[in-house]
Design an enzyme around this catalytic site. Structure first.
Site, short mmCIF file in Angstrom:
data_model
loop_
_atom_site.label_atom_id
_atom_site.label_comp_id
_atom_site.label_asym_id
_atom_site.label_seq_id
_atom_site.Cartn_x
_atom_site.Cartn_y
_atom_site.Cartn_z
N GLU A 1 0.89 -1.18 0.00
CA GLU A 1 0.00 0.00 0.00
C GLU A 1 0.91 1.21 0.00
O GLU A 1 1.42 1.62 1.05
CB GLU A 1 -0.90 -0.03 1.25
CG GLU A 1 -1.86 -1.19 1.29
CD GLU A 1 -3.10 -1.00 0.40
OE1 GLU A 1 -3.40 0.15 0.05
OE2 GLU A 1 -3.74 -2.00 0.07
N CYS B 1 -2.06 9.63 2.55
CA CYS B 1 -1.61 8.99 1.30
C CYS B 1 -2.51 9.31 0.13
O CYS B 1 -2.06 9.36 -1.00
CB CYS B 1 -1.52 7.49 1.49
SG CYS B 1 -3.07 6.75 2.05
P1 NAD Z 1 8.15 4.62 5.02
O1 NAD Z 1 8.14 3.81 3.77
O2 NAD Z 1 9.29 5.51 5.29
O3 NAD Z 1 8.03 3.65 6.32
C1 NAD Z 1 7.06 2.64 6.43
C2 NAD Z 1 7.56 1.55 7.34
O4 NAD Z 1 8.73 0.98 6.78
C3 NAD Z 1 7.93 2.00 8.75
O5 NAD Z 1 7.41 1.09 9.68
C4 NAD Z 1 9.45 1.97 8.74
O6 NAD Z 1 10.00 1.65 10.01
C5 NAD Z 1 9.75 0.87 7.76
N1 NAD Z 1 11.05 1.05 7.12
C6 NAD Z 1 11.73 2.21 6.94
N2 NAD Z 1 12.91 1.98 6.30
C7 NAD Z 1 12.96 0.65 6.08
C8 NAD Z 1 13.95 -0.21 5.47
N3 NAD Z 1 15.07 0.27 4.95
N4 NAD Z 1 13.66 -1.53 5.43
C9 NAD Z 1 12.53 -2.02 5.93
N5 NAD Z 1 11.59 -1.26 6.53
C10 NAD Z 1 11.79 0.06 6.61
O7 NAD Z 1 6.78 5.41 4.98
P2 NAD Z 1 6.28 6.53 5.97
O8 NAD Z 1 7.15 7.73 5.83
O9 NAD Z 1 6.06 5.96 7.32
O10 NAD Z 1 4.84 6.84 5.34
C11 NAD Z 1 4.66 7.73 4.30
C12 NAD Z 1 4.43 7.02 2.97
O11 NAD Z 1 3.44 6.00 3.12
C13 NAD Z 1 3.88 7.96 1.93
O12 NAD Z 1 4.50 7.68 0.69
C14 NAD Z 1 2.40 7.61 1.88
O13 NAD Z 1 1.78 7.92 0.65
C15 NAD Z 1 2.43 6.15 2.12
N6 NAD Z 1 1.16 5.70 2.66
C16 NAD Z 1 0.39 4.88 1.92
C17 NAD Z 1 -0.84 4.48 2.40
C18 NAD Z 1 -1.75 3.57 1.63
O14 NAD Z 1 -2.72 3.10 2.20
N7 NAD Z 1 -1.48 3.30 0.36
C19 NAD Z 1 -1.26 4.92 3.65
C20 NAD Z 1 -0.44 5.74 4.38
C21 NAD Z 1 0.78 6.13 3.89
#
Ligand code: NAD
Length: 468
Positions: free
Chosen positions: A222, A256
């Site tokens: 997502e 998002c």
């Molecule tokens: P992110 O991708 O930075 O982090 C998401 C998760 O991944 C966190 O739990 C984080 O700890 C983990 N993570 C971070 N680095 C990692 C790595 N190198 N390896 C493995 N895991 C890792 O996202 P964010 O900043 O928390 O959220 C914002 C993004 O999420 C935006 O792009 C937004 O559009 C998207 N989003 C999508 C939805 C949806 O339903 N499609 C909903 C909310 C947010």
């Protein structure tokens, strides 16, 4: 208690996580998670826990980024609706479905059985840090799985509340939480799961998918992206402006499916800008920094990134910033180049670039020249225009004449397409995501056709007639 928070070494971390997954696998293999009664009991327990933890969740969201209580209630505690929907429909979802049997296979019965996948991993982001852990969990429980949750470390207060709620509500061999940042995520991804459900950015989505591939684990991703909002000239301008401003500045733009940028019919651009100004003023007053109804950027890193994007055009509304509070006023930009950074990356903050178009062809071409978005918004009364945009663009979902609301009905699958994600959930779609549909053909013993058995001599013509 199996709560992972701090670890002396990466080996100890890996061992701890490995032990949780191992215990969950043993519990899943005991078969206890599979019955309708068990699943319903757990869903009801989860519902009660969300109610019990309501105050703690609201306080945590306030501490993490000043999320206004009404917004938090609507978008985070409101996940109870998803639980209610699953409780209501689960018996029907679990029922094996009958399938047609072709003539040459008769007599036989064909059925499709949904079965749980096993032990699943759910990784969440920080922007709706409660709802985006609980909603996938609802689907995982409904489908009969064990689950390991990894909330985002960027919203640490809410992460703690999720961990406490899970610990108080479920046995750790059934549902458990591991808290932490990249190091913990990476350790979790070393383990083999039966499904990984990830919500977050596209860049990390790729890392998760690569890690899953090593174990041949299926993923739901997502993700995010730049969701366009096309505004035709044939609209009710006041409601259009209010619905756009609400969807954009909710959670200070950290949504998002927030409308990322506007594509407005040139003929109504100045009227729309005026109506947006009025809407922002009505919502947040003369100084939104004083409004109790306006959130903050989650941390300094995101604040600095979004504050930088304001420099990419002419500010017609807002533009005020305060790094000490991580405050960025609701901001609307015009004269923005499509090549500017604000039009290249997902904004994920309270900044709305407004671009104009002359023909609908131009607007559609603009959208189609970019990666497929998670959401597409269209404001227009014109049915032919609605149909054209639906037919000629691709996006995870569409909402016509409103923003954000397409996420609310549990009857609508929610997910992306292309760069905005893989797979979907909510309601039945969530149950399907966490289930395997097992095809079953049952034959009786009272009838046995000989034509398929060797020796084959003389049977090919008959076989061609049957199959051809
Ligand atoms: P992110 O991708 O930075 O982090 C998401 C998760 O991944 C966190 O739990 C984080 O700890 C983990 N993570 C971070 N680095 C990692 C790595 N190198 N390896 C493995 N895991 C890792 O996202 P964010 O900043 O928390 O959220 C914002 C993004 O999420 C935006 O792009 C937004 O559009 C998207 N989003 C999508 C939805 C949806 O339903 N499609 C909903 C909310 C947010």
């Amino acid at each position: 208690m199996v709560q992972v928070t701090a670890h002396p070494s990466s080996e100890a971390l890996q061992d701890t996580i490995g032990a949780i997954v191992c215990r969950q696998r043993a519990f899943f293999n005991s078969g206890q998670t599979k019955s309708l009664e068990f699943r319903l009991t757990q869903l009801k327990a989860l519902r009660q826990a969300v109610i019990d933890y309501q105050t703690a969740v609201l306080q945590a969201l306030k501490a993490d980024f000043n999320k206004p209580e009404l917004e938090a209630f609507l978008t985070e505690i409101g996940v109870t609706k998803e639980i209610d929907y699953a409780i209501k429909h689960l018996r029907r979802w679990m029922r094996p479905q009958r399938a047609a049997v072709p003539l040459e296979q008769r007599p036989a019965k064909a059925r499709i059985y949904p079965e749980p996948l096993g032990v699943v991993l759910i990784i969440g982001p920080w922007n709706y840090p409660f709802q985006l852990m609980i909603a996938p969990l609802v689907a995982a429980i409904a489908a009969g799985n064990c689950a390991l949750l990894k909330p985002s470390e960027v919203a640490p207060h809410t992460s703690r509340v999720v961990a406490n709620l899970v610990q108080q509500t479920f046995a750790p061999e059934y549902i458990a939480t591991v808290e932490g940042g990249v190091e913990v995520s990476q350790a979790v991804l070393e383990e083999k799961f039966d499904h990984i459900f990830f919500t977050g950015g596209t860049a990390i989505g790729k890392i998760v998918m690569a890690a899953a591939a090593k174990h041949l684990t299926p993923v739901t991703l997502e993700l995010g992206g730049k969701s366009p909002c096309i505004v035709d000239a044939d609209v009710q301008i006041e409601y259009t402006a209010k619905r756009i401003a609400w969807g954009k500045f909710l959670n200070a733009g950290q949504t998002c499916i927030a409308p990322d940028y506007l594509l407005v019919d040139r003929r109504i651009k100045s009227d729309l800008l005026q109506a947006l100004k009025t809407a922002v003023q009505e919502f947040y007053g003369d100084d939104p920094a004083q409004s109790p109804d306006y959130a903050r950027l989650v941390n300094s890193k995101h604040y600095t990134r979004v504050a930088h994007l304001i420099q990419d055009g002419t500010i017609v509304i807002g533009g005020e910033t305060n790094p000490d509070e991580r405050y960025i006023a609701p901001t609307i930009l015009t004269d923005v180049s499509p090549d500017a950074p604000v039009m290249q990356e997902e904004i994920f903050g309270p900044v709305l670039p407004v671009l104009e178009y002359d023909t609908l062809d131009d607007a559609i071409a603009f959208v189609n020249a970019r990666p497929k978005p998670l959401a597409l918004y269209l404001f227009s009364r014109n049915r032919a225009i609605q149909e054209r945009v639906l037919q000629e663009t691709s996006s995870g979902g569409v909402c016509i004449n409103d923003t954000i609301m397409q996420i609310a009905p549990s009857s609508l699958p929610f997910g992306g397409v292309g760069d905005s994600g893989i797979g979907s959930y909510h309601g039945k779609a969530g149950f399907d995501t966490f289930s395997h549909y097992k095809s079953v053909l049952v034959k009786p013993f009272w009838f046995d056709l000989k034509w398929r058995y060797a020796p084959y001599a003389g049977k090919l013509d008959l076989f061609k007639r049957i199959v051809g």
